[in-house]
Design a protein around this motif. Structure first.
Motif, mmCIF file in Angstrom:
data_model
loop_
_atom_site.group_PDB
_atom_site.id
_atom_site.type_symbol
_atom_site.label_atom_id
_atom_site.label_comp_id
_atom_site.label_asym_id
_atom_site.label_seq_id
_atom_site.Cartn_x
_atom_site.Cartn_y
_atom_site.Cartn_z
ATOM 1 N N GLY A 41 54.221 46.998 40.619
ATOM 2 C CA GLY A 41 53.043 47.284 39.824
ATOM 3 C C GLY A 41 52.371 46.010 39.380
ATOM 4 N N PRO A 42 51.123 46.123 38.914
ATOM 5 C CA PRO A 42 50.400 44.930 38.466
ATOM 6 C C PRO A 42 50.945 44.412 37.147
ATOM 7 N N SER A 43 50.619 43.171 36.840
ATOM 8 C CA SER A 43 51.054 42.607 35.576
ATOM 9 C C SER A 43 49.895 41.854 34.936
ATOM 10 N N ILE A 44 49.986 41.715 33.619
ATOM 11 C CA ILE A 44 49.034 40.920 32.855
ATOM 12 C C ILE A 44 49.862 40.135 31.846
ATOM 13 N N GLY A 45 49.775 38.815 31.905
ATOM 14 C CA GLY A 45 50.635 38.015 31.051
ATOM 15 C C GLY A 45 52.087 38.301 31.376
ATOM 16 N N ALA A 46 52.876 38.622 30.356
ATOM 17 C CA ALA A 46 54.297 38.915 30.556
ATOM 18 C C ALA A 46 54.569 40.409 30.680
ATOM 19 N N VAL A 47 53.520 41.232 30.729
ATOM 20 C CA VAL A 47 53.703 42.688 30.785
ATOM 21 C C VAL A 47 53.454 43.198 32.199
ATOM 22 N N GLU A 48 54.422 43.984 32.721
ATOM 23 C CA GLU A 48 54.283 44.616 34.030
ATOM 24 C C GLU A 48 54.145 46.123 33.828
ATOM 25 N N ILE A 49 53.236 46.734 34.589
ATOM 26 C CA ILE A 49 53.041 48.186 34.539
ATOM 27 C C ILE A 49 53.646 48.776 35.810
ATOM 28 N N ARG A 50 54.536 49.757 35.641
ATOM 29 C CA ARG A 50 55.217 50.344 36.797
ATOM 30 C C ARG A 50 55.264 51.864 36.698
ATOM 31 N N ASP A 51 55.628 52.497 37.811
ATOM 32 C CA ASP A 51 55.901 53.938 37.891
ATOM 33 C C ASP A 51 54.776 54.786 37.303
ATOM 34 N N THR A 52 53.533 54.490 37.702
ATOM 35 C CA THR A 52 52.390 55.205 37.131
ATOM 36 C C THR A 52 52.069 56.472 37.907
ATOM 37 N N VAL A 155 43.191 57.138 40.249
ATOM 38 C CA VAL A 155 42.333 57.080 39.076
ATOM 39 C C VAL A 155 42.506 55.695 38.449
ATOM 40 N N ALA A 156 41.403 55.012 38.163
ATOM 41 C CA ALA A 156 41.475 53.698 37.510
ATOM 42 C C ALA A 156 41.812 53.895 36.032
ATOM 43 N N VAL A 157 42.875 53.252 35.589
ATOM 44 C CA VAL A 157 43.315 53.344 34.193
ATOM 45 C C VAL A 157 43.486 51.918 33.664
ATOM 46 N N THR A 158 42.903 51.653 32.491
ATOM 47 C CA THR A 158 42.988 50.318 31.891
ATOM 48 C C THR A 158 43.925 50.346 30.695
ATOM 49 N N PHE A 159 44.938 49.483 30.735
ATOM 50 C CA PHE A 159 45.889 49.316 29.646
ATOM 51 C C PHE A 159 45.496 48.039 28.893
ATOM 52 N N ARG A 160 45.406 48.126 27.566
ATOM 53 C CA ARG A 160 45.084 46.927 26.779
ATOM 54 C C ARG A 160 46.232 46.623 25.825
ATOM 55 N N PHE A 161 46.730 45.386 25.930
ATOM 56 C CA PHE A 161 47.830 44.921 25.089
ATOM 57 C C PHE A 161 47.314 43.862 24.127
ATOM 58 N N GLU A 162 47.927 43.804 22.965
ATOM 59 C CA GLU A 162 47.485 42.892 21.916
ATOM 60 C C GLU A 162 47.530 41.425 22.363
ATOM 61 N N ARG A 163 48.606 40.992 22.978
ATOM 62 C CA ARG A 163 48.751 39.596 23.392
ATOM 63 C C ARG A 163 48.336 39.376 24.848
ATOM 64 N N ALA A 164 48.784 40.241 25.733
ATOM 65 C CA ALA A 164 48.579 40.019 27.169
ATOM 66 C C ALA A 164 47.148 40.286 27.615
ATOM 67 N N GLY A 165 46.439 41.172 26.933
ATOM 68 C CA GLY A 165 45.073 41.507 27.328
ATOM 69 C C GLY A 165 45.012 42.806 28.118
ATOM 70 N N GLU A 166 44.039 42.899 29.021
ATOM 71 C CA GLU A 166 43.789 44.142 29.763
ATOM 72 C C GLU A 166 44.199 44.030 31.218
ATOM 73 N N VAL A 167 44.686 45.150 31.757
ATOM 74 C CA VAL A 167 44.941 45.242 33.188
ATOM 75 C C VAL A 167 44.540 46.649 33.627
ATOM 76 N N THR A 168 43.842 46.730 34.760
ATOM 77 C CA THR A 168 43.428 48.030 35.299
ATOM 78 C C THR A 168 44.301 48.369 36.495
ATOM 79 N N VAL A 169 44.806 49.590 36.500
ATOM 80 C CA VAL A 169 45.753 50.046 37.513
ATOM 81 C C VAL A 169 45.163 51.263 38.220
ATOM 82 N N ASP A 170 45.288 51.330 39.544
ATOM 83 C CA ASP A 170 44.928 52.528 40.295
ATOM 84 C C ASP A 170 46.122 53.476 40.245
#
Length: 195
Positions: A41-52, A155-170
């Motif tokens: 899955g994609p990552s932003i900063g130290a955060v990885e998004i998986r199993d969506t 579906v494009a979904v955007t996750f926003r984290f306080e420190r890492a920022g935003e990442v958009t995932v399909d």
């Protein structure tokens, strides 16, 4: 006085040099491929998004109201914090395909401690702790704007984290029958390895 003669490189020497260059290039490419294959899955900063995934229940749309094709839809994901020292917090989730995205979670459940994960709609690998509920999965309800969205699309979904920022995932979209919505059989996310 004649100009000095340059030494001639023989063909086997040139071929050997070309082979070494090609081997270095291939090794470099395969290392990049292996590095990419380590994350699913994609990552932003130290955060990885998986199993969506987004799962929706069919409601039996009518020709007069195709927007009612899907009832409640849920977003499933795991967010992993690979930072060994700093925590991060999931602030919001949005999507242009949704009229609303609602996080049914406490503020504590949205904090991703160093080297741990949070999850919506699926098991959390680091269950345990002090029993406060921060390690329990929560629910993300998605109100789809398009009732005719086809299963198998993304579906494009955007996750926003306080420190890492935003990442958009399909995020893959699927339709499930109400009696099929048990997520307990979902595999656990991979072990977190702080980087």
């Amino acid at each position: 006085m004649p100009p000095p003669r340059r030494p001639r490189l023989h063909r086997p020497v040139l071929l050997a040099a070309a082979a070494v260059s090609a081997a270095v290039a291939l090794t470099s490419c395969s290392a990049d491929t292996a590095r990419e294959a380590d994350t699913d899955g994609p990552s932003i900063g130290a955060v990885e998004i998986r199993d969506t995934s987004i799962d929706a229940e069919p409601t039996g749309a009518t020709p007069e109201d195709p927007s009612s094709a899907y009832g409640s839809a849920t977003l499933n994901f795991t967010a992993i914090n690979t930072d060994p020292a700093e925590s991060d917090t999931l602030v919001s989730i949005t999507s242009p395909a949704a009229s609303s995205v609602t996080l049914d979670a406490t503020a504590e459940q949205l904090v991703v401690e160093p080297g741990t994960s949070i999850a919506a709609g699926q098991p959390v690998e680091n269950v345990g702790g002090d029993g406060s509920g921060a390690d329990r999965p929560f629910t993300v309800a998605v109100e789809l704007a398009d009732g005719e969205l086809q299963p198998g699309t993304s579906v494009a979904v955007t996750f926003r984290f306080e420190r890492a920022g935003e990442v958009t995932v399909d995020v893959p979209f699927d339709v499930v029958e109400p009696d099929d919505s048990d997520r307990s059989s979902r595999p656990l996310p991979p072990a977190v390895e702080p980087g």
